[in-house]
Enzyme design. Structure first.
Site, mmCIF file in Angstrom:
data_model
loop_
_atom_site.group_PDB
_atom_site.id
_atom_site.type_symbol
_atom_site.label_atom_id
_atom_site.label_comp_id
_atom_site.label_asym_id
_atom_site.label_seq_id
_atom_site.Cartn_x
_atom_site.Cartn_y
_atom_site.Cartn_z
ATOM 1 N N CYS A 86 0.840 -1.203 0.000
ATOM 2 C CA CYS A 86 0.000 0.000 0.000
ATOM 3 C C CYS A 86 0.880 1.259 0.000
ATOM 4 C CB CYS A 86 -0.967 -0.043 1.176
ATOM 5 S SG CYS A 86 -2.356 1.090 0.999
ATOM 6 N N HIS A 194 -3.572 -5.635 0.882
ATOM 7 C CA HIS A 194 -2.972 -5.865 2.199
ATOM 8 C C HIS A 194 -3.018 -7.345 2.583
ATOM 9 C CE1 HIS A 194 -2.612 -1.696 3.792
ATOM 10 N NE2 HIS A 194 -3.599 -1.438 2.961
ATOM 11 N N GLU A 196 -1.497 -8.748 4.917
ATOM 12 C CA GLU A 196 -1.456 -8.890 6.385
ATOM 13 C C GLU A 196 -2.839 -8.744 7.012
ATOM 14 O OE1 GLU A 196 -0.876 -6.195 4.743
ATOM 15 O OE2 GLU A 196 -1.144 -4.378 5.946
#
Lengths: 222, 721
Positions: A86, A194, A196
C-alpha cells in the site's frame, strides 16, 4: 528470517505487518525513519501501509527521501528483499526501486474492501506460497492505488514477467489491472492490497498468510 | 490593535444573554476586558456548559461495577477484565459539518479521537451516526459526499478502523445535518489519565500543533440556530490535520509511559480556555498562562484569538518538572511543538498575560461553578393517536420489501463505508453492514461489539418510548453478536431548548433513555448534547443517538456466522404487528403516523439473556428493527447468499416494528433445543420459515434474491453517488 519493518510517523499498518511476519516465524525489528542504518542481519525490509508523512501531496514522496530509505535502497541494490504494501508500494515507486506511479483512484474516492486477485506467473520468492493463476481474496484500502506506467514500460514488465498480482475486477483504474509488481531480480515486491489483513481466520480468510509462510519457507526462520 | 469596547451588541454577539452578563459583572465586580468576555462566552455557551441540559443529564444512570469512570472526564471508562479498559465517547459536530462538510466532519472525528487518547487509550474503533435532509434537497448530495470523505480522510489517515454507524435521510434535517462521531480506545485499567491538575508551581505544557485563527468562536457558533447568514460562519470551522493527530497520539502515549504526566486535557471546543479552566477547576488550583510562549501559526495574534482558537491537534498538560527533558525529547522525536506556557498557582485565579499586559484575571472556579444553569420550561409531548391498522392498504409484501430496499434509508450503505478503512489494525472481525461491528482485543481472544442506534421518528411521536427504543435497539444489536452490553454513550441532538415543546422532547427522551439504561444495565458513561439544531425556526427530528459497547469474553460466545441453505428461521419475541411510525408506512405510503412501538424493558432483558445463554445453538442472529421481520430476513439472506421463505404474508407480521425481537438461523436440531429452552425461560420463540434456495418468498409472493440484492446494493449510490 529477520525482517525490519520501517516506521514513518504516519505509518499505521506497521504493527499489522510485524504481526504477520512474526506469526509466520520471522524475527522482527521496528526501524524508525530517522535511523540511517538497518539492523545487522536483516534480510527482509517491510514498508507498511499508512500515510507516511500525511501524504497530502504525492504519496510516499517525502518518505522516499527519509534517512532510512537510503539504506533500504542500498539493501535492495545488494540483493536484499523488500516488501512494500500500500503506502509501502507508493514509497518504492518514489525511490525508483519499482517502476511506475500510483495515482488517485479512478473514482476519486478512498476504497476499502476485499478484492479478488489473480496470482500471475512471476518468478519471485514472494509468490512461493501460491500457484500461478490462483485466485485469492485480499482487502485493498487506499485513495491512490491507480497504478500507471507507459506502454513501453508495461511491455517490458510483461516481457520480464514482473507482474505479480492483477485485479480480477479492476477497482481503481490501474493500467493492465496491475495490483503488484516486482523488481528485475524479483526481490522487491510492491503491492496495493494488504495480505497482512487476510492472514488469520478471524480476518475472514487466510489468503494473505500464504505469502508470509512462503517467505519463511524460502528464507529459513531466524 | 486595541480591543473593542464592551457594548450590548458585542455581548449579544458572544451569545451571552443580558442576565448572564449581569452575572459576570456580579462575579468580577467590574466590566470584563474583551478577552475576558470571550472566555466567559466560551465557558458559558450551551455547547460547553450544558446549561439547558445539566439538570436532566443528572438523572441518567451512570454507575455500575463495570464503570471505572463515568461522565465528567474526556470519555467514559469501562472495565473489560484482565486489567484492560475500554474508553469511549460520542460527540456531535453538526453545525460545523453543515457549514463546511469535509472539515466539519473530519475535525469531529479528530476531536473524539483526542478525547479517547487523552485518557491514555489507543483508539481501536470508530463509528459515525449521520442524519441528512431528504435526498431530493439540493444540499443533501454535497453534504453526504463532503461528510463521508471528511470522516474517511481523517480516520483513514489516523489509522482507526470505522466499524459501524448509521445514515438516515429525512426532510427534517434539510437545514441541519447531524454528524455524531464515536471513538473507543483500549488502555490498561491501572493507567488511565485524568484532567485534574495537582501541585502548585507545576509547569503547564502546550503540546501538538500550533495555534492559528481557525475556529475562533466555534463553540459559540455551535450554540445558535442557523439563518441565511450561514455562509459568514465558515471561518468558525476548524481545519483538521490527521497526520499531526496521529503523531500527537503516538507522542502522548509515549509521554504517558515516561511518567511525566500529572494531568492532561485535549483542546477541543474553546481550545486553550476550556482545557486550562478544566484542569485547574478539577484540581482546585489556579492557572497562569503567558501567551507569548504559545506556539503560533500566524503573526500578531491577540490574546482573545489565542484563548478562543479551536485549532486542532493540540493538548494541554501539567508536567512533573523533573521529567521535562524526557518529555521534550518525545515531542521532538515526533516533530511536534512542546512549550511551557504557564504554571499552576495556589489562588483561585485564571491569569492570562500577553507581553507585559494582564489580558484576563478571573476567579477560575467560578467560570464553571457559576456557569448559568437553566430549568427551561417544557411541555410534555402530547400522546399520538394510534394508527388504525385498517387504514393501511394492502400491498404485495415483496413490493413492500422492494420499496424499502430502494430507499437510501434502508438500502445497503457500502458506498459510504467502503470509503472508510474498516480493517486497519488487523483486528476487525466484522466490518459494517450487518448489525454491530466487532473487533478483537489485540492479542487476546476477547472481542468488543459496537453499535449506534436511534429511530428519530419514534422519538418525535413519543419521546419516552423513542428514548427507550434507542437503548433497546443498541442492546439487541450487541446481543445478536453474542456480546454482553456493558455501557453506553449518548449524543443528544435536539432543536432550540428555549421552546417548551423541544425541551419537552428532551425531557421525555432522557426519561426513556434513563429507564432503559437502568433496566438493561448499560449505564451512560459519557456523552454530548447538541441543541439549537434549527434553521429559520424549523427543528430537526429529536435524535438522541445511543452508541454502546459490548464484550464477547471468548470466541465461543460469539454469534458471527451467516445463514446457510437448510437453516430454520426462528423468531424470538412477540409480534403484535405494530405499524405505527414504521418504515413501511413512511416509505411505501409516505405516511408518518401513529405511536412509536412500546418497549417492554423486562422482555428486552429476558430475550437478550436468552440469546446469550443459548449462543451455542445459534448460527446467525440479527435484531428486528425498522422494516420488521421482512427487512431482517432479507438482510440475513443477502449476507449469507441464500434465499429465505417466510410463511406469513400478513403485513403486520412482516413489517410490524414490535420490539424485543430477533431473527435466528440454525439447524433443525438446534431449533428444537431452542424451543425447549424458550419454554423454560418464558421466552416466545417460533418458526417463521427457512433459509434455502435462491428466492425470497413471503407467503405466496416471491422474487429472486439476486434481483433484490441488486436493488439493495445499488439504490444508495444511484440516489447519492
Amino acid at each position: 528470517m529477520h525482517a525490519a519493518v520501517i516506521v514513518f510517523p504516519g505509518s499505521n499498518c506497521d504493527r499489522d505487518l510485524a504481526v504477520a511476519f512474526e506469526r509466520a516465524g520471522a524475527k522482527v525489528s521496528m526501524v524508525w525513519h530517522k535511523d540511517t542504518d538497518l539492523p545487522d542481519g536483516v534480510d527482509m525490509v517491510g514498508i507498511p501501509g499508512g500515510f507516511s508523512f500525511g501524504d497530502y501531496l504525492r504519496c510516499g514522496a517525502i518518505a522516499a527521501n527519509s534517512p532510512i530509505c537510503r539504506s533500504v535502497v542500498t539493501h535492495a541494490e545488494r540483493g536484499g528483499y523488500v516488501l512494500g504494501i500500500c503506502n509501502g508500494f507508493q514509497v518504492l515507486t518514489e525511490t525508483g526501486l519499482l517502476p511506475g506511479a500510483l495515482r488517485r483512484n479512478a473514482n476519486l474516492k478512498y476504497i476499502c474492501k476485499p478484492v479478488e486477485l489473480r496470482v500471475e506467473d512471476c518468478d519471485t520468492v514472494f509468490l512461493r506460497g501460491y500457484k500461478p493463476g490462483q485466485l485469492i481474496t485480499v482487502p485493498i484500502a487506499h485513495h491512490d492505488g491507480n497504478y500507471y506506467l507507459d506502454d513501453a514500460k508495461l511491455a517490458q514488465l510483461r516481457d520480464e514477467g514482473r507482474i505479480a498480482f492483477t485485479y480480477v475486477s479492476n477497482p481503481n483504474g490501474s493500467v493492465a489491472d496491475i495490483a503488484g509488481v516486482v523488481s528485475r531480480n524479483g526481490r522487491v515486491l510492491g503491492m496495493m492490497p494488504h495480505p497482512e489483513r487476510m492472514a488469520e481466520p478471524a480476518h475472514g480468510g487466510t489468503d494473505g498468510k500464504a505469502m508470509f509462510d512462503g517467505l519463511l519457507d524460502a528464507l529459513a526462520p531466524a | 490593535m486595541t480591543d473593542p469596547a464592551i457594548t450590548e451588541d458585542l455581548i449579544a454577539a458572544h451569545g451571552l444573554k443580558p442576565d448572564e452578563y449581569a452575572r459576570i459583572l456580579e462575579i468580577i465586580g467590574r466590566e470584563p476586558t474583551f478577552t475576558e468576555l470571550g472566555i466567559f462566552s466560551a465557558m458559558w455557551n450551551e455547547h460547553c456548559s450544558y446549561k439547558s441540559s445539566k439538570k436532566w443529564l443528572r438523572t441518567l444512570p451512570t454507575e455500575g461495577p463495570q464503570v471505572i469512570c463515568g461522565p465528567g472526564e474526556n470519555a467514559g471508562v469501562i472495565d473489560i477484565g484482565d486489567n484492560q479498559a475500554v474508553i469511549f465517547k460520542m460527540e456531535s459536530h453538526n453545525h460545523p459539518s453543515y457549514i463546511e462538510p469535509y472539515q466539519g466532519a473530519a475535525t469531529g472525528v479528530g476531536g473524539i479521537l483526542r478525547d479517547v487518547f487523552t485518557m491514555g487509550a489507543r483508539p481501536i474503533a470508530a463509528m459515525n451516526s449521520l442524519s441528512f435532509g431528504e435526498v431530493a434537497h439540493p444540499k443533501t448530495r454535497q453534504l453526504v459526499h463532503g461528510v463521508v470523505e471528511g470522516i474517511g480522510g481523517y480516520g483513514n489517515c489516523f489509522g482507526v478502523p470505522t466499524v459501524g454507524g448509521e445514515v438516515r435521510f429525512d426532510p427534517a434535517y434539510n437545514g441541519n445535518c447531524l454528524v455524531n462521531a464515536f471513538a473507543a480506545g483500549l488502555a490498561d485499567a491501572d493507567k488511565i489519565f485524568y484532567s485534574a491538575a495537582s501541585g502548585v508551581g507545576m509547569p503547564v505544557v502546550y503540546l501538538g500543533a500550533k495555534t492559528g485563527r481557525d475556529g475562533v468562536g466555534g463553540a459559540t457558533m455551535a450554540s445558535a440556530e442557523f439563518d441565511e447568514s450561514i455562509e459568514e460562519k465558515r471561518p468558525t470551522v476548524q481545519v483538521g490535520d490527521p497526520f499531526t493527530e496521529k503523531r500527537l497520539m503516538e507522542a502522548t502515549l509515549e509521554l504517558m509511559a515516561t511518567g511525566a504526566v500529572i494531568s492532561i486535557q485535549d483542546m477541543g471546543a474553546a481550545g486553550l480556555t476550556c482545557s486550562a479552566v478544566e484542569m485547574g477547576d478539577k484540581g482546585g488550583l489556579g492557572v497562569k498562562l503567558q501567551l507569548d510562549d504559545v506556539p503560533q501559526r500566524e503573526a500578531a495574534m491577540t490574546a482573545y484569538e489565542m484563548m478562543l482558537s479551536e485549532s486542532q491537534e493540540r493538548m494541554l498538560m501539567v508536567l512533573r518538572p523533573e521529567k521535562e527533558a524526557e518529555a521534550r525529547a518525545v515531542f521532538e522525536k515526533w516533530d511536534l511543538d512542546f512549550a511551557i506556557v504557564g504554571e499552576t498557582i495556589p489562588e483561585d485565579r485564571f491569569l492570562i498575560l500577553h507581553g507585559n499586559s494582564v489580558m484576563a484575571d478571573l476567579p477560575l472556579s467560578k467560570l464553571s461553578s457559576e456557569a448559568p444553569e437553566y430549568d427551561r420550561p417544557w411541555v410534555e409531548t402530547p400522546p399520538t393517536d394510534p394508527l388504525d391498522p385498517e387504514s393501511v392498504p394492502g400491498v404485495d409484501p415483496i413490493d413492500g420489501l422492494r420499496a424499502l430496499l430502494s430507499s437510501p434509508n434502508y438500502a445497503a450503505k457500502q458506498w459510504v463505508y467502503e470509503q472508510y478503512d474498516t480493517m486497519v489494525m488487523a483486528d476487525t472481525v466484522r466490518t459494517p453492514g450487518l448489525g454491530a461491528g466487532v473487533i478483537r482485543v489485540h492479542d487476546t481472544s476477547k472481542m468488543l461489539a459496537f453499535t449506534s442506534d436511534v429511530t428519530p421518528r419514534y422519538v418525535k411521536a413519543n419521546p419516552e418510548e423513542g428514548g427507550k427504543q434507542a437503548v433497546a435497539e443498541a442492546y439487541r444489536n450487541l446481543t445478536a453478536t453474542g456480546a454482553t452490553p456493558l455501557a453506553s454513550t449518548d449524543n443528544l441532538n435536539f432543536g432550540n431548548p428555549e421552546k417548551p415543546e423541544i425541551m419537552g422532547q428532551f425531557v421525555g427522551a432522557i426519561s426513556g433513555i434513563g429507564a432503559a439504561c437502568a433496566a438493561l444495565d448499560m449505564p451512560i458513561v459519557s456523552g454530548n448534547v447538541s441543541l439549537y439544531n434549527e434553521t429559520d425556526g424549523t427543528a430537526i427530528l429529536p435524535t438522541p443517538t445511543i452508541a454502546a459497547v459490548g464484550l464477547i469474553k471468548s470466541e465461543d460466545e460469539a454469534i458471527l456466522d451467516l445463514p446457510r441453505d437448510g437453516h430454520v428461521a426462528l423468531l424470538v419475541g412477540e409480534t403484535q404487528g405494530h405499524l405505527g411510525q414504521s418504515a413501511l408506512l413512511a416509505e411505501v405510503f409516505n405516511r408518518v403516523e401513529g405511536d412509536a412501538p412500546p418497549v417492554d424493558l423486562d422482555v428486552e432483558k429476558r430475550n437478550g439473556d436468552f440469546i446469550r445463554a443459548n449462543h451455542a445453538l445459534i448460527k446467525a442472529c440479527t435484531d428486528l428493527s425498522d422494516g420488521g421481520l421482512a427487512l431482517a430476513a432479507f438482510e440475513m439472506a443477502e449476507a449469507g447468499g441464500v434465499g429465505v421463505q417466510i410463511d406469513s404474508d400478513d403485513m403486520g407480521e412482516l413489517f410490524g416494528e414490535d420490539q424485543a425481537r430477533y431473527l435466528i438461523a440454525c439447524n433443525f436440531d438446534q431449533a428444537e433445543a431452542l424451543m425447549l429452552a424458550a419454554g423454560q425461560a418464558g421466552v416466545t420463540v417460533r418458526t417463521v420459515g427457512r433459509f434455502s434456495g435462491a428466492d425470497v418468498r413471503f407467503g405466496k409472493s416471491s422474487a429472486p434474491l439476486d434481483e433484490l440484492t441488486d436493488t439493495y446494493r445499488s439504490s444508495f449510490e444511484a440516489a447519492l453517488g
